[in-house]
Design an enzyme around this catalytic site. Structure first.
Site, short mmCIF file in Angstrom:
data_model
loop_
_atom_site.label_atom_id
_atom_site.label_comp_id
_atom_site.label_asym_id
_atom_site.label_seq_id
_atom_site.Cartn_x
_atom_site.Cartn_y
_atom_site.Cartn_z
N CYS A 74 15.71 37.23 -1.42
CA CYS A 74 15.79 38.15 -0.27
C CYS A 74 17.22 38.56 0.09
CB CYS A 74 15.16 37.51 0.97
SG CYS A 74 13.40 37.19 0.81
N HIS A 128 17.79 39.84 5.47
CA HIS A 128 17.11 38.57 5.26
C HIS A 128 16.98 37.83 6.60
CE1 HIS A 128 15.75 34.92 3.57
NE2 HIS A 128 16.89 34.28 3.61
#
Ligand SMILES: [Ca+2]
Ligand SMILES: [Ca+2]
Length: 471
Positions: A74, A128
């Site tokens: 991510c 993220h």
């Protein structure tokens, strides 16, 4: 006096310029999906995981059939895509790497649009979600709805894959769709499209969290999957892997080899888990569909650029691996669609491999914003206009310092930090079962791919630590 004159001059030139720049600019609907791989009907018509809304979007613009993330996790994927700088340039390699601390002055793609007079709004997971959202970047948005907290069932629904963490649980949950994270994100975006700024173009970032773990989706999305086919596995697949691959994946105990545990502990659980991932993809597609419905009823629809991408793919047991964090095709291939009115032909497809480093420079060019020479990627405007354009640059993926994959039309070449290699011929071996890197016959192929590896490898930046509590 000179300074005063300069300030006056800058004031006189920039203010009207900003207003003029903003006039007639297209709106941008920017959709990021989390952990959605290529086993969806958008990219594989035979897949049991139907994504009609993604297909609806693709029918209006260009689908990239061989698109790849920049990094299969991510944070490095999102930080690189949103700043236009690769991990090898920035040192942002991991999920905890403090991307903003490392690059405090780098403008994100959203900040470029703010500079050009856009109102930038967003919701959900764009950056993220480290330490409950501490990687979010306030400076990138004029208004943002933070990702909602995960609504957890009162007890674990399925234990086998969890390794003590509830974050890897799955099942039918919650009862009401409106209690999910993505319902709230989509709802914010629907409202933003219905009430756009009147005197500014809109950049709307919609961060859909599913199919990311935990693999919960309301019951309706699990229905009709009981007989779905399972991923194709080959038991001895790891026999020809080099040390670099083993080292890279050794620490991934969250899911790693979880399927074997699953099948011995609770027969049938692996299949249930796969079905839950499928349900989460269907759920994500449905939430995105609501945002498209709102766009369809907007008078600004025909002057809105839409891009949709997933931050990386996901292994569902292929190559005996569950999860991401690998440099193989399954973890890196992603859905990527660009709809650009008056540029992309409806229902067009581009089979040229591209990675998401193209997104930042391409969006700047599509909207007539100044180009940025620091970007590691290049604009794909030529491919958007003419998908058959000859394109030499392959897709490049990085995970951790010194580990890279290069994907060309036919080949995937992987080089690990210890110098060990993998090479797969996708024409003959679409599942990447046979590593042919050691065969001298392919030396020239390997060398031509090696040329695309980054010349510099930045040292890893520090991780963001949990802030100390101030009582
Ligand atoms: Ca992800
Ligand atoms: Ca193998």
């Amino acid at each position: 006096m000179k300074q005063l004159l300069l300030i006056l001059l800058i004031g006189l030139t920039t203010l009207p310029l900003r207003t003029t720049l903003a006039e007639n600019r297209p709106d941008v609907l920017f959709i990021a999906v989390d952990d959605m791989n290529d086993w969806i009907s958008l990219l594989d018509p035979k897949s049991p995981i139907k994504t009609p809304n993604l297909e609806r979007l693709a029918s209006r613009g260009m689908l990239f059939t061989r698109a790849y993330c920049i990094s299969p996790a991510c944070n490095p994927s999102r930080a690189a895509t949103l700043t236009g700088l690769r991990p090898s340039t920035t040192g942002i390699y991991g999920n905890a790497s403090d991307w903003r601390g490392a690059r405090p002055n780098r403008k994100t793609i959203m900040q470029r649009f703010q500079d050009a007079g856009y109102s930038v709004r967003g919701a959900g997971k764009i950056f993220h979600h480290h330490l409950n959202g501490e990687f979010h970047d306030d400076a990138s948005f004029d208004h943002f709805l933070a990702m909602a907290a995960q609504n957890m069932p009162p007890r674990k629904l399925n234990r086998a894959l969890s390794y003590g963490s509830r974050n890897t649980d799955w099942g039918a949950w919650p009862a009401e769709e409106r209690d999910t994270i993505d319902f709230k994100t989509a709802d914010y975006c629907v409202k933003a499209l219905k009430n756009p700024p009147q005197d500014q173009p809109l950049f709307l970032a919609c961060g859909i969290f599913k199919p990311h773990s935990p693999f919960f989706a309301p019951l309706a999305y699990h229905k009709g999957l009981s007989k779905m086919p399972m991923p194709i596995l080959r038991k001895d697949d790891w026999a020809d892997l080099p040390d670099g691959a083993r080292k890279l994946l050794r620490g991934k105990k969250w899911f790693w080899m979880g399927m074997e545990k699953l099948n011995t502990q609770i027969p049938g659980s692996y299949n249930d888990f796969i079905r839950a991932y499928a349900a989460c993809c269907r759920f994500a597609d449905a939430q995105i569909g609501k945002v498209f419905d709102a766009l369809d009823s907007s008078p600004r629809r025909n002057n809105t650029i839409v891009v949709l991408w997933s931050d990386h793919g996901f292994h569902l047991g292929e190559k005996n691996h569950i999860e991401k964090f690998a440099l193989w095709e399954k973890t890196n291939r992603i859905p990527f669609i660009v709809v650009a009115p008056r540029v992309t032909a409806a229902g067009s497809r581009c089979d040229t491999p591209v990675d998401l480093s193209v997104l930042y420079p391409t969006l700047l060019e599509l909207c007539g914003l100044p180009a940025d020479s620091k970007c590691d990627g290049v604009s794909i405007m030529k491919l958007l206009k003419e998908p058959e354009t000859v394109w030499e640059r392959p897709a490049l993926m990085t995970y951790g310092r010194g580990n890279h994959a290069v994907r060309s039309d036919r080949w995937r070449y992987i080089r690990y930090s210890d110098g060990t290699e993998e090479l797969y011929d996708h024409q003959k071996d679409p599942h990447e079962w046979t590593n042919i890197a050691a065969d001298p016959k392919y030396k020239d192929i390997i060398n031509s791919h090696k040329n695309w590896l980054p010349k510099k490898e930045a040292q890893p930046v520090p991780s963001l630590k949990k802030k100390e509590r101030k009582d």
